[in-house]
Design an enzyme around this catalytic site. Structure first.
Site, mmCIF file in Angstrom:
data_model
loop_
_atom_site.group_PDB
_atom_site.id
_atom_site.type_symbol
_atom_site.label_atom_id
_atom_site.label_comp_id
_atom_site.label_asym_id
_atom_site.label_seq_id
_atom_site.Cartn_x
_atom_site.Cartn_y
_atom_site.Cartn_z
ATOM 1 N N ASP A 1 -70.599 14.200 -25.165
ATOM 2 C CA ASP A 1 -71.376 14.768 -24.062
ATOM 3 C C ASP A 1 -72.816 15.069 -24.470
ATOM 4 O OD1 ASP A 1 -70.953 16.881 -25.753
ATOM 5 O OD2 ASP A 1 -69.855 18.110 -24.311
ATOM 6 N N ASP B 1 -68.804 16.332 -13.239
ATOM 7 C CA ASP B 1 -68.665 16.850 -14.604
ATOM 8 C C ASP B 1 -67.660 16.022 -15.403
ATOM 9 O OD1 ASP B 1 -69.154 18.580 -16.707
ATOM 10 O OD2 ASP B 1 -68.747 20.383 -15.538
ATOM 11 N N GLU C 1 -76.994 16.609 -17.787
ATOM 12 C CA GLU C 1 -76.949 17.705 -18.764
ATOM 13 C C GLU C 1 -77.318 17.177 -20.153
ATOM 14 O OE1 GLU C 1 -73.941 21.357 -19.931
ATOM 15 O OE2 GLU C 1 -73.094 19.416 -19.380
ATOM 16 N N GLU D 1 -75.541 27.257 -20.892
ATOM 17 C CA GLU D 1 -74.108 27.517 -20.742
ATOM 18 C C GLU D 1 -73.459 27.945 -22.060
ATOM 19 O OE1 GLU D 1 -71.816 24.448 -18.955
ATOM 20 O OE2 GLU D 1 -73.192 24.151 -17.282
#
Length: 751
Positions: free
Chosen positions: A173, A371, A420, A426
């Site tokens: 990610d 997501d 992202e 976060e």
């Protein structure tokens, strides 16, 4: 010969002029140099005994040393045994406009060479090389038809081992930690793009772009002690030919030039969307970080906050329910606020699952956040192709999380607002040094959804000024501000900056800094400049010339740290002035510089953005009523700015003669009166006020009737009026849809 290529209509044009250049045919050795039109940067391709290398120069200096390139495929091995054909040169001029980014309108020229090669089996491969002011790039084109399988590339880049480097550990990610190291001292492992190096004062940023379902993304593999970084495909490829691979790009120049480079967008495919009028970047109110997703009432709380501050969107993250999202969308729409909703990509894989996006559109949502997408393998990129086509056709903007960064995707698909691919807020571990690396690296390539400006949970070792500075230093088409309304209201200087800061830009300049220490960016929207500064060093004074301003006089306002609070400085400046800002250790600031006008005290939001609506003149003003159902359902609850505090967050009256009024403090012009009834507060719509009158008065004794509402069935009613008065009075004639019962008024707003 001459040929012209057109692409993109109003979105972009590309014009190419081709000139044949004699070269040796069927040679196993040779060198080809492709220089930028204005000189400076150049790519150097060398064939030695059938093997290719790629290098880059800036002026007389070598920036990228010769490193192997090539591609292994089912139609031929193009890593060795190569013979060259005749080179042709093309001048490629592009003009295009994007909806997001650091410079929305772009015109640029590259020199391009096409160098054909044949492998040992006689099959063809063309190497396409471009050079321009921003840097150099290359890609492979396989002209064969039929199925082509790509098993790997030998593409690589080589820099001196002692070159300072900023690298991000490869993760699925791309939320790894950016590391400050050297090219040779970096650990042996894979790294994500971009890779930034300082080669004797010339910076080079390695990336890739123009990837879709026909190919796969990659990482950079590095061996211990080496200055070489080689392309490692995330998956093998199987596609129909002819096949063009991803572009391998190198932004080259001083740090200021590389930071604002657009080479990744320049090499991407032109926009597939001709009409982009529905695509609107902007600020987003987001509850998840500090308060969770909650329920419909939580959503309404954030809608109200967005509307009050001129933010065009709210994001409803994981945990929303289809039982209440449509009602929330309608509520938000009445206030001009768009709703974005979250999806897990695992629930959007099959064609039938993707029909959920059609349902979302039928509800009226503005966009989606998807997501947990993870790696950009070929199969994932094929999924992207489907999702991007579908969302574009549905007019749904989109943001991707839990995935790798976009690489040129925002040019090709301008409804992609951000992605992202960052160890962001976060994580609740904000680090000042880390923050100052991002604008030079991750955010240099594409929009970055860091979800910044969190005073409550994510400040780490930074200051309030540093957090505010992120609003300008970090670019994202949707800027998700991650703190809650009550915290932002407690920081009015910060909130005023957030309210007026655009999220897409006409021009960006780097004013100073070095990765890991400081970054100072000036961004222009129209004729207003925003300067965002982030520091990871001790207290100091930052100074910069303002020679980028126009010839007029400007008003400057700066919000910065003052102890543990924020303070605001103002000045009148010109292009000959110097801006000086006191910064706290690990601090930051935002300066807004707009054309000076007589009596100016603050810069307005630049033209073209959503202006904050007029202030609710009844908010927190003294209110009285005939009675209250309970001691916690008093008249003041109808002017407290909230409908999300539960069933007691209202004025309630069960008296025979029900009335409520507010004192605005002085006679004022009134244009709009909005009433939020029981349903707006989450109670049954059967309790919405059916019949009522609205009156106004200048002295509290003589009343003028402006509204006589009969038969209302809505949770929210808005009345356009024209009056000047001090007092506003609501008389309830039929409290519920049945005609009897108690009056339940959650909010009365006066504009």
């Amino acid at each position: 010969m001459r040929r012209c290529l057109q692409a993109g209509g109003v979105i972009g044009t590309l014009v190419a002029t081709a000139i044949a250049v004699p070269a040796a045919f069927a040679a196993t050795s040779g060198t080809w140099t492709v220089s930028a039109p204005s000189g400076g940067n150049a790519a150097v391709i060398t064939l030695t005994n059938g093997r290719l290398t790629f290098a880059a120069t800036r002026g007389d200096a070598t920036v990228l040393s010769p490193a192997p390139i090539g591609i292994s495929t089912s139609v031929g091995d193009f890593t060795s045994g190569l013979n060259s054909g005749t080179r042709s040169d093309t001048v490629v001029t592009q003009t295009y406009t994007m909806t997001t980014g650091k410079q929305r309108s772009r015109s640029v020229t590259y020199n391009q060479a096409t160098i054909p090669f044949t492998g040992s089996n006689g099959q063809a491969m063309n190497l396409i090389v471009r050079a321009g002011t921003d840097g150099v790039a290359f890609r492979y084109v396989l002209p064969e038809t039929g199925t082509i399988r790509v098993t790997g590339e030998t593409s690589s880049f080589s820099v001196p081992t002692n070159a300072p480097a900023w690298l991000n550990d490869a993760t699925s990610d791309q939320q790894g930690q950016w590391r400050t190291t050297t090219a040779g001292g970096a650990a042996a492992r894979d790294y994500d793009y971009p890779a930034l190096f300082n080669v004797g004062g010339t910076y080079v940023s390695i990336a890739e772009t123009d990837i879709d379902g026909r190919y796969t993304a990659s990482t950079l593999s590095h061996g211990s002690g080496s200055g070489s970084y080689s392309v490692s495909l995330e998956s093998q490829v199987s596609s129909s030919g002819p096949l063009s691979t991803a572009w391998r790009t190198a932004a080259i120049g001083d740090l200021a030039a590389v930071t604002v480079s657009r080479i990744v967008d320049d090499m991407a495919a032109p926009s597939k969307i001709s009409d982009t009028s529905w695509i609107k970047p902007g600020q987003v109110a987001w509850s998840w970080m500090t308060e969770g997703t909650g329920d419909e009432n939580m959503g309404k709380k954030y809608v109200d906050f967005a509307q009050q501050n001129g933010w065009p969107y709210v994001l409803i993250d994981a945990g929303w329910s289809p039982s209440w999202i449509p009602d929330l969308v309608n509520y938000a729409k009445a206030y001009g606020v768009g709703v974005i909703i979250w999806y897990d990509s695992s629930d959007l894989q099959s064609d039938s699952q993707l029909q959920q996006l059609n349902t979302a559109k039928s509800w009226g949502v503005a966009g989606v956040k998807i997501d947990y997408v993870w790696e950009h393998t070929q199969s994932t990129m094929q999924w992207y192709d489907k999702v991007l086509n579908l969302t574009a056709n549905l007019h749904l903007m989109v943001n991707f999380h839990g995935t790798e960064m976009t690489r040129g995707m925002q040019r090709t698909w301008p409804h992609v607002m951000s992605s992202e691919a960052v160890f962001g807020a976060e994580q609740k571990q904000d680090n000042a040094a880390f923050d100052t690396i991002l604008p030079y690296t991750r955010n240099q390539v594409s929009s970055m959804d860091f979800t910044p400006v969190d005073f409550s949970t994510a400040m780490g070792n930074t200051t309030k000024g540093h957090q505010v500075g992120m609003a300008v230093a970090f670019e994202s088409g949707w800027q998700h501000y991650s703190d809650n309304p009550q915290t932002y209201r407690s920081q009015p200087l910060a909130l005023a900056i957030l309210n007026k800061t655009p999220t897409a830009w006409d021009e960006t300049l780097l004013l100073g800094g070095t990765p890991g220490h400081e970054v100072y960016l000036a961004r222009r929207y129209g004729d207003t400049w925003f300067i965002g500064g982030l520091s990871a060093v001790g207290a100091k004074t930052f100074t910069t010339a303002l020679n980028f301003l126009g010839s007029k006089q400007y008003f400057a306002e700066t919000v910065r740290d003052s102890g543990s609070s924020l303070t605001r400085d103002t000045a009148t400046v010109t292009s000959g002035s110097t801006l000086s800002v006191s910064e706290a250790a690990n601090g930051g600031f935002v300066s807004v510089i707009c054309p000076a006008t007589p009596g100016i005290t603050t810069c307005p939001k630049p033209d073209g953005g959503t202006q904050p609506p007029p202030t609710d003149k009844a908010l927190n003003k003294p209110a009285t009523a005939d009675s209250s159902c309970n001691s916690n359902e008093t008249a003041g609850k109808a002017v407290n700015g909230s409908v999300s505090g539960g069933p007691s967050d209202k004025w309630c009256s069960g008296a025979a003669n029900k009335w409520w009024q507010v004192d605005l403090g002085s006679a004022t012009a009134i244009n709009t009166i909005t009433i939020k009834h029981a349903g707006a507060g989450g109670e049954s719509a059967s309790w919405d006020t059916r019949d009522y009158d609205i009156q106004v008065s200048s002295d509290g004794s003589t009343w003028q009737t402006l509204v006589q509402q009969r038969g209302n069935t809505s949770d929210l009613t808005t009345h356009q009026v024209s009056a000047t008065a001090r007092y506003v009075k609501l008389t309830v004639l039929a409290a519920e849809q049945s005609g009897g019962g108690a009056a339940r008024i959650y909010e009365v707003e006066v504009y």
